[in-house]
Design a protein around this motif. Sequence first.
Motif, PDB file in Angstrom:
ATOM      1  N   THR A   1      97.629  24.496  24.335  1.00  0.00           N
ATOM      2  CA  THR A   1      98.001  23.238  24.980  1.00  0.00           C
ATOM      3  C   THR A   1      97.206  23.008  26.259  1.00  0.00           C
ATOM      4  OG1 THR A   1     100.242  23.584  24.105  1.00  0.00           O
ATOM      5  CG2 THR A   1      99.962  21.867  25.764  1.00  0.00           C
ATOM      6  N   VAL A   2      97.098  24.042  27.089  1.00  0.00           N
ATOM      7  CA  VAL A   2      96.422  23.889  28.381  1.00  0.00           C
ATOM      8  C   VAL A   2      94.916  23.719  28.190  1.00  0.00           C
ATOM      9  CG1 VAL A   2      95.910  25.007  30.585  1.00  0.00           C
ATOM     10  CG2 VAL A   2      98.212  25.150  29.620  1.00  0.00           C
ATOM     11  N   SER A   3      94.305  24.513  27.325  1.00  0.00           N
ATOM     12  CA  SER A   3      92.850  24.435  27.158  1.00  0.00           C
ATOM     13  C   SER A   3      92.424  23.072  26.623  1.00  0.00           C
ATOM     14  CB  SER A   3      92.355  25.550  26.234  1.00  0.00           C
ATOM     15  OG  SER A   3      92.851  25.397  24.917  1.00  0.00           O
ATOM     16  N   GLN A   4      93.182  22.539  25.681  1.00  0.00           N
ATOM     17  CA  GLN A   4      92.822  21.232  25.125  1.00  0.00           C
ATOM     18  C   GLN A   4      93.003  20.119  26.152  1.00  0.00           C
ATOM     19  OE1 GLN A   4      93.679  20.910  20.552  1.00  0.00           O
ATOM     20  NE2 GLN A   4      95.317  22.161  21.438  1.00  0.00           N
ATOM     21  N   ARG A   5      94.027  20.226  26.995  1.00  0.00           N
ATOM     22  CA  ARG A   5      94.211  19.209  28.040  1.00  0.00           C
ATOM     23  C   ARG A   5      93.100  19.295  29.077  1.00  0.00           C
ATOM     24  NH1 ARG A   5      93.837  15.662  30.852  1.00  0.00           N
ATOM     25  NH2 ARG A   5      95.417  14.541  32.082  1.00  0.00           N
ATOM     26  N   LEU A   6      92.717  20.505  29.479  1.00  0.00           N
ATOM     27  CA  LEU A   6      91.647  20.651  30.470  1.00  0.00           C
ATOM     28  C   LEU A   6      90.325  20.117  29.940  1.00  0.00           C
ATOM     29  CD1 LEU A   6      92.342  24.211  31.964  1.00  0.00           C
ATOM     30  CD2 LEU A   6      92.768  21.989  33.032  1.00  0.00           C
ATOM     31  N   LYS A   7      90.110  20.235  28.646  1.00  0.00           N
ATOM     32  CA  LYS A   7      88.857  19.767  28.059  1.00  0.00           C
ATOM     33  C   LYS A   7      88.694  18.263  28.224  1.00  0.00           C
ATOM     34  CE  LYS A   7      85.166  21.097  25.783  1.00  0.00           C
ATOM     35  NZ  LYS A   7      84.234  22.101  26.363  1.00  0.00           N
ATOM     36  N   THR A   8      89.802  17.530  28.316  1.00  0.00           N
ATOM     37  CA  THR A   8      89.725  16.070  28.429  1.00  0.00           C
ATOM     38  C   THR A   8      89.315  15.616  29.824  1.00  0.00           C
ATOM     39  OG1 THR A   8      92.059  15.796  29.074  1.00  0.00           O
ATOM     40  CG2 THR A   8      91.566  15.869  26.713  1.00  0.00           C
ATOM     41  N   ILE A   9      89.341  16.517  30.813  1.00  0.00           N
ATOM     42  CA  ILE A   9      89.004  16.133  32.188  1.00  0.00           C
ATOM     43  C   ILE A   9      87.523  15.813  32.316  1.00  0.00           C
ATOM     44  CG2 ILE A   9      88.886  16.977  34.574  1.00  0.00           C
ATOM     45  CD1 ILE A   9      91.436  18.563  34.013  1.00  0.00           C
ATOM     46  N   GLY A  10      86.703  16.572  31.603  1.00  0.00           N
ATOM     47  CA  GLY A  10      85.278  16.277  31.603  1.00  0.00           C
ATOM     48  C   GLY A  10      84.486  16.905  32.727  1.00  0.00           C
ATOM     49  N   GLY A  11      85.028  17.893  33.413  1.00  0.00           N
ATOM     50  CA  GLY A  11      84.281  18.561  34.469  1.00  0.00           C
ATOM     51  C   GLY A  11      83.230  19.500  33.901  1.00  0.00           C
ATOM     52  N   SER A  12      82.432  20.086  34.797  1.00  0.00           N
ATOM     53  CA  SER A  12      81.380  21.011  34.370  1.00  0.00           C
ATOM     54  C   SER A  12      81.881  22.445  34.253  1.00  0.00           C
ATOM     55  CB  SER A  12      80.215  20.971  35.366  1.00  0.00           C
ATOM     56  OG  SER A  12      80.655  21.354  36.663  1.00  0.00           O
ATOM     57  N   PHE A  13      83.144  22.671  34.598  1.00  0.00           N
ATOM     58  CA  PHE A  13      83.691  24.023  34.569  1.00  0.00           C
ATOM     59  C   PHE A  13      83.833  24.535  33.136  1.00  0.00           C
ATOM     60  CE2 PHE A  13      87.143  20.914  34.956  1.00  0.00           C
ATOM     61  CZ  PHE A  13      87.872  21.167  33.801  1.00  0.00           C
ATOM     62  N   LYS A  14      83.855  25.866  33.027  1.00  0.00           N
ATOM     63  CA  LYS A  14      84.064  26.517  31.739  1.00  0.00           C
ATOM     64  C   LYS A  14      85.526  26.934  31.614  1.00  0.00           C
ATOM     65  CE  LYS A  14      79.303  28.130  31.334  1.00  0.00           C
ATOM     66  NZ  LYS A  14      78.381  29.276  31.127  1.00  0.00           N
ATOM     67  N   ILE A  15      86.052  26.814  30.409  1.00  0.00           N
ATOM     68  CA  ILE A  15      87.461  27.103  30.127  1.00  0.00           C
ATOM     69  C   ILE A  15      87.539  28.392  29.319  1.00  0.00           C
ATOM     70  CG2 ILE A  15      89.547  26.273  28.971  1.00  0.00           C
ATOM     71  CD1 ILE A  15      88.338  23.415  29.288  1.00  0.00           C
ATOM     72  N   GLY A  16      88.455  29.274  29.706  1.00  0.00           N
ATOM     73  CA  GLY A  16      88.591  30.508  28.944  1.00  0.00           C
ATOM     74  C   GLY A  16      89.750  31.344  29.420  1.00  0.00           C
ATOM     75  N   GLY A  17      89.703  32.608  29.096  1.00  0.00           N
ATOM     76  CA  GLY A  17      90.756  33.558  29.411  1.00  0.00           C
ATOM     77  C   GLY A  17      90.667  34.698  28.404  1.00  0.00           C
ATOM     78  N   PRO A  18      91.745  35.446  28.198  1.00  0.00           N
ATOM     79  CA  PRO A  18      93.043  35.329  28.862  1.00  0.00           C
ATOM     80  C   PRO A  18      93.269  36.391  29.937  1.00  0.00           C
ATOM     81  CG  PRO A  18      93.318  36.520  26.814  1.00  0.00           C
ATOM     82  CD  PRO A  18      91.838  36.257  26.971  1.00  0.00           C
ATOM     83  N   GLY A  19      92.199  37.062  30.408  1.00  0.00           N
ATOM     84  CA  GLY A  19      92.346  38.097  31.433  1.00  0.00           C
ATOM     85  C   GLY A  19      93.180  39.269  30.961  1.00  0.00           C
ATOM     86  N   LEU A  20      92.861  39.802  29.785  1.00  0.00           N
ATOM     87  CA  LEU A  20      93.684  40.851  29.189  1.00  0.00           C
ATOM     88  C   LEU A  20      93.564  42.174  29.935  1.00  0.00           C
ATOM     89  CD1 LEU A  20      93.054  40.315  25.367  1.00  0.00           C
ATOM     90  CD2 LEU A  20      95.113  39.729  26.664  1.00  0.00           C
ATOM     91  N   ALA A  21      94.692  42.867  30.069  1.00  0.00           N
ATOM     92  CA  ALA A  21      94.666  44.264  30.489  1.00  0.00           C
ATOM     93  C   ALA A  21      94.213  45.101  29.301  1.00  0.00           C
ATOM     94  CB  ALA A  21      96.051  44.699  30.959  1.00  0.00           C
ATOM     95  N   ASP A  22      93.842  46.351  29.571  1.00  0.00           N
ATOM     96  CA  ASP A  22      93.308  47.178  28.484  1.00  0.00           C
ATOM     97  C   ASP A  22      94.391  47.970  27.755  1.00  0.00           C
ATOM     98  OD1 ASP A  22      93.851  48.797  30.592  1.00  0.00           O
ATOM     99  OD2 ASP A  22      91.971  49.895  30.571  1.00  0.00           O
ATOM    100  N   ILE A  23      95.643  47.511  27.832  1.00  0.00           N
ATOM    101  CA  ILE A  23      96.743  48.084  27.060  1.00  0.00           C
ATOM    102  C   ILE A  23      96.936  47.211  25.817  1.00  0.00           C
ATOM    103  CG2 ILE A  23      99.164  48.770  27.097  1.00  0.00           C
ATOM    104  CD1 ILE A  23      97.376  50.285  29.082  1.00  0.00           C
ATOM    105  N   ASN A  24      96.962  47.821  24.636  1.00  0.00           N
ATOM    106  CA  ASN A  24      97.010  47.046  23.384  1.00  0.00           C
ATOM    107  C   ASN A  24      95.895  46.006  23.349  1.00  0.00           C
ATOM    108  OD1 ASN A  24      99.401  48.388  22.571  1.00  0.00           O
ATOM    109  ND2 ASN A  24     100.618  46.977  23.811  1.00  0.00           N
ATOM    110  N   PHE A  25      94.752  46.374  23.902  1.00  0.00           N
ATOM    111  CA  PHE A  25      93.667  45.416  24.113  1.00  0.00           C
ATOM    112  C   PHE A  25      93.100  44.888  22.799  1.00  0.00           C
ATOM    113  CE2 PHE A  25      88.997  44.848  24.775  1.00  0.00           C
ATOM    114  CZ  PHE A  25      89.067  43.689  25.537  1.00  0.00           C
TER     115      PHE A  25
END
Length: 368
Positions: free
Chosen positions: A69-93
């Motif tokens: 939901t969040v990534s698709q909404r951010l994509k509509t803004i049209g900025g030059s920023f890159k969208i991603g994640g999810p900043g995973l810890a290395d447990i059950n990575f």
Amino acid sequence: ATNWAPNSPPDNFTIYAEVVAHVVMHYELGWPGMSGQIFNFDYIEIGNEPNLPAFWNGSKQEFLQLYSTVSQRLKTIGGSFKIGGPGLADINFSDWTTSFLGHVNGLGLPLDFFSWHAYWNQPAQVVGVIETGTTLLTNHGFGHIDRVFDEYGLDLLSDTEWGTMTAALHITHVLVSAAHHGIDVACFGFAKDVPIHPSVTTIFGDEANFGLLTRNPTTPKPTFHALKPFAAIMGQSIVNSTLVPSPTLFPMPVPPSVLATQGPGQHNYTILIANHGSRSTTTHITLHNAPAGTFIISTRILSSAGLQQYGDWTPPSTTTDTTISITCPPNAIIWINIHHLGPLLSPLEFTTLQTQVILRHPTPRFDK
């Protein structure tokens, strides 16, 4: 949300995504009559260690819905920023990474970068997490996106070690590995030691000592100094590297990590050697097919034997020999500059006592 906690899923994902979008628009696009700064974000990361209950107490499926939901909404803004994640810890990575990448791929969601973290005392264990992440990205068809390793360090339970040469060597080994594996961004998580409020009981006591700087007074630690050569080589091409082996091949004593970069004009090379062992080690640097000429060499050392900061550059020495032997003291990092009075015809080749890794062609630049 009723009785909302920072690590809980929002009641309404659409409303939450709208709030996030407007916060981003506020800082990315500005507003009428504004007098503040437009930030021009490079990256917007959705999530922080959602595979740990302390940061996400919802289900994996709920987090995947949040990202959708969040990534698709951010994509509509049209900025030059890159969208991603999810900043995973290395447990059950591996399990979380496989689920996340499969979800993104199946729905065609925005994913310009993938981010993950690792905190282990043995640098080889952190190297293993870097290797796993890059392999999973390639295997799932995401080898082309940015790789963001945005938290790393010693085990968080070892906070008394973070201000020592052990941590400085750890940082150097990890960043050599990051460069070797094509990591686009590597972030050290703590600029300064963090005070802890007296009302909060933690395993760290009054202060968490993870920073590059002490808090009061503000004093650089060996970890701060360990980052200096990496700042100096920003934008240079990586021409060679050797690594601490992965955990399954971890020998004793630990072999050195070596990184070489080429500066503008093919005349200047920077070499870092991190010796984590208790004995001196010798690295032989061979400059193959180098034209006749003079090599000017200067070094400086960061070690626990001195002030735990880089010493002055040694007076330049000259040689016409195309094989240079460098001895690095135990538990130390040696920073070497080589200038050749004429361009080299091929990349440097390294042979250390324990390891030989040859990169025949320069890799993408060491950028961030």
